[in-house]
Design an enzyme around this catalytic site. Sequence first.
Site, short mmCIF file in Angstrom:
data_model
loop_
_atom_site.label_atom_id
_atom_site.label_comp_id
_atom_site.label_asym_id
_atom_site.label_seq_id
_atom_site.Cartn_x
_atom_site.Cartn_y
_atom_site.Cartn_z
N GLU A 173 0.97 -1.19 0.11
CA GLU A 173 0.25 -0.07 -0.09
C GLU A 173 0.92 1.30 0.08
O GLU A 173 0.49 2.41 -0.59
CB GLU A 173 -0.94 0.01 1.16
CG GLU A 173 -2.17 -1.03 1.17
CD GLU A 173 -1.61 -2.25 1.47
OE1 GLU A 173 -0.62 -2.60 1.86
OE2 GLU A 173 -2.57 -3.29 1.30
N HIS A 185 -10.25 -4.81 10.98
CA HIS A 185 -10.93 -4.94 9.60
C HIS A 185 -12.37 -3.87 9.80
O HIS A 185 -13.07 -3.91 8.75
CB HIS A 185 -11.30 -6.20 8.87
CG HIS A 185 -10.11 -6.89 8.73
ND1 HIS A 185 -9.38 -7.45 9.44
CD2 HIS A 185 -9.70 -7.09 7.38
CE1 HIS A 185 -8.59 -8.10 8.85
NE2 HIS A 185 -8.51 -7.89 7.63
#
Length: 350
Positions: free
Chosen positions: A61, A130
């Site tokens: 990322e 998450h």
Amino acid sequence: MTREIKYFEALREAQAQCLESDRDVVVMGLGVPGPTGVFGTTKNLVDDYGPDRVFDMPSSENAMTGMLLGASGNGMRPIMVHMRVDFAVLSMEPLVNQAAKWHYMYGGKMRAPLTVRMIIGQGWGQGPQHSQALQAWFAHIPGLKVIMPTTAHDAKGMLIAAVRDDAPVISIEHRWLYGVSGAVPEEMYETPIGKARIMRPGKDVTIVAASYASLLALRAAEMLADAGIDAEVLDLRTITPLDRQSIVESVRKTGRLVVADTGTAEFGISAEIVCAAVEGASESLKTAPRRVGLPSVPTPTSPALSEHFYPRAINIAEAAAATLGAKIQFTEPETGKWHDVPDPSFTGPY
């Protein structure tokens, strides 16, 4: 022409029209060209616009965000998609230390028209890594714009506005909104960044919210109406730049304020909204504002703990009633599901 489509379809249409209208637009992210297309929001875009403009990326990322930031500095207008805001944490250096500052560091000669989509929200016991809602992190960084559209109409219009904006824009989407339908024009249009809207007018108490919390606020307003309390619901739509004027005008009208946020209440966005009301309308406040948000602990995974973690519409209604000194026993429909599972209004695509 306006028709009813779902929130995720509005996001997909916005990206398709941006790709169609501007060759400098590209879309990248883990799973973007995959069969499910990031909750359906990028599904089949690669078929229409090719792998040179709609592409996957490795689990890197930080590096890939830096690459698209570099592309934005060379005239492109990239859209990066992080399937979870939790994954975007790995790319904070290019976002916070670079993208947010270029315009100011180089006297306006450099720009970073980068749009970064990040997905938040509870669901299915996905737990502490998450399910976070970190909008306050990004709103704290000068130079970044942060949008949180609630409706399908705003999801399309604000994403188009973000792509056309010369500043880096963080678009935070709650995944429980993806299945919610709304009226959306077929043509390209922009919903202005930085302007809140009144979702429901009222005179007794102001409820300020954004994203999924705005829908909870509307349900709370319905409960309050049954009890004779007329609540006004203000949907922020943009976290920064914050529309302080709309907050102040509503509080001056009602004299009372409740803020509902999908993030942690402590050191969160709700504190900034309360501050805006106190600074701009202290003479109008009839009682202390109240906040409804997450407790300051990591997101639980188990059903038993999530029942006590996520605020619901009834909690917002109780907070609003308390500002009027009213003791009301509210009830809400029993869904038979634990609070980490969407109610029947959520129909997918996850």
